[in-house]
Motif scaffolding. Structure first.
Motif, PDB file in Angstrom:
ATOM      1  N   UNK A 239       0.808  -1.657  -0.027  1.00 38.34           N
ATOM      2  CA  UNK A 239       0.392  -0.176   0.181  1.00 38.34           C
ATOM      3  C   UNK A 239       1.484   1.598  -0.168  1.00 38.34           C
ATOM      4  N   UNK A 240       0.487   2.320  -0.764  1.00 36.73           N
ATOM      5  CA  UNK A 240       0.723   3.900  -0.920  1.00 36.73           C
ATOM      6  C   UNK A 240       0.823   4.338   0.157  1.00 36.73           C
ATOM      7  N   UNK A 241       1.493   4.589   0.854  1.00 34.25           N
ATOM      8  CA  UNK A 241       1.137   5.374   2.597  1.00 34.25           C
ATOM      9  C   UNK A 241       2.136   7.263   2.441  1.00 34.25           C
ATOM     10  N   UNK A 242       1.665   8.009   2.258  1.00 31.85           N
ATOM     11  CA  UNK A 242       2.231   9.640   2.238  1.00 31.85           C
ATOM     12  C   UNK A 242       3.789   9.329   1.152  1.00 31.85           C
ATOM     13  N   UNK A 243       2.909   9.056   0.289  1.00 28.11           N
ATOM     14  CA  UNK A 243       3.847   8.953  -1.020  1.00 28.11           C
ATOM     15  C   UNK A 243       5.206   7.728  -1.432  1.00 28.11           C
ATOM     16  N   UNK A 244       5.017   7.002   0.083  1.00 28.90           N
ATOM     17  CA  UNK A 244       6.372   5.396  -0.134  1.00 28.90           C
ATOM     18  C   UNK A 244       5.205   4.482   0.224  1.00 28.90           C
ATOM     19  N   UNK A 245       5.755   3.246  -0.878  1.00 27.47           N
ATOM     20  CA  UNK A 245       5.087   1.860  -0.532  1.00 27.47           C
ATOM     21  C   UNK A 245       5.717   0.977   0.412  1.00 27.47           C
ATOM     22  N   UNK A 246       5.028   0.419   1.333  1.00 29.44           N
ATOM     23  CA  UNK A 246       4.753   0.051   2.322  1.00 29.44           C
ATOM     24  C   UNK A 246       4.357  -2.214   1.840  1.00 29.44           C
ATOM     25  N   UNK A 247       4.919  -2.673   2.781  1.00 31.24           N
ATOM     26  CA  UNK A 247       4.171  -3.815   3.115  1.00 31.24           C
ATOM     27  C   UNK A 247       2.875  -3.757   3.607  1.00 31.24           C
ATOM     28  N   UNK A 248       2.220  -4.498   3.465  1.00 27.65           N
ATOM     29  CA  UNK A 248       0.774  -4.621   4.190  1.00 27.65           C
ATOM     30  C   UNK A 248       0.347  -6.220   4.583  1.00 27.65           C
ATOM     31  N   UNK A 249       0.738  -7.079   3.775  1.00 25.38           N
ATOM     32  CA  UNK A 249       1.127  -8.277   3.962  1.00 25.38           C
ATOM     33  C   UNK A 249       2.461  -9.260   3.184  1.00 25.38           C
ATOM     34  N   UNK A 250       2.392  -9.894   3.764  1.00 25.65           N
ATOM     35  CA  UNK A 250       4.282 -11.311   3.280  1.00 25.65           C
ATOM     36  C   UNK A 250       3.258 -12.199   3.555  1.00 25.65           C
ATOM     37  N   UNK A 251       3.392 -13.210   3.388  1.00 24.81           N
ATOM     38  CA  UNK A 251       3.095 -14.659   3.718  1.00 24.81           C
ATOM     39  C   UNK A 251       4.167 -15.157   3.228  1.00 24.81           C
TER      40      UNK A 251
END
Length: 157
Positions: free
Chosen positions: A127-139
């Motif tokens: 998910x892009x949060x405040x112009x930064x891409x982050x992992x939401x889930x890693x399986x």
């Protein structure tokens, strides 16, 4: 805005940002500060290992889980076939193949080659949060796995 409406450059930048997260994750585990992988996740992000029935959720739990790795662990993960699919301007998913080489009891020097202890793939959401891409889930899904060997002496078996 759906994924089809994205400008090709915006799609390319999103794909690269997500690919970089995949690479940064294993870099921090192998060569950096393992607890800091929590910073690559959203606040409520999760890491799951269904075969091991593990689910770690939230920054503090992730920081503790990954930060508790043995200090004498030597590991190297090889990631390949990173396939990122942008699903919207703020979301994406990816599949990545990985191979893990790992021993405990490492002190220094070269370790003679060993077979990998894990081969599998990750399935990620971003998910892009405040112009930064982050992992939401890693399986994590394993196809091959074995125990982590403990070395008998400094840097050798």
């Amino acid at each position: 805005m759906n994924a089809e409406a994205l400008d090709p450059m915006a799609r390319l930048l999103a794909e690269r940002a997500c690919e970089r997260l995949v690479i940064e994750f294993v870099h921090r585990l192998d060569l950096g500060d393992p607890g800091s992988v929590a910073d690559l996740f959203t606040r409520a992000g999760t890491w799951e290992w269904p075969a091991g029935d593990r689910r770690i959720a939230g920054h503090e739990a992730l920081r503790s889980y990954f930060g508790d790795r043995p200090a004498d662990r030597l590991s190297r993960r090889v990631c390949t076939n990173i396939l990122v699919t942008v699903t919207s301007a703020e979301t994406a998913r990816a599949t990545t193949y990985f191979t893990t080489y790992r021993v405990d009891g490492y002190r220094e020097g070269l370790v003679p080659p060993r077979p990998p202890v894990q081969v599998g793939h990750y399935e990620d959401t971003f998910r892009k949060v405040d112009d930064t891409w982050l992992l939401t889930t890693r399986t994590l899904f394993l196809s091959f796995a074995g125990p982590t060997e403990r070395l008998a002496g400094p840097g050798r078996s």
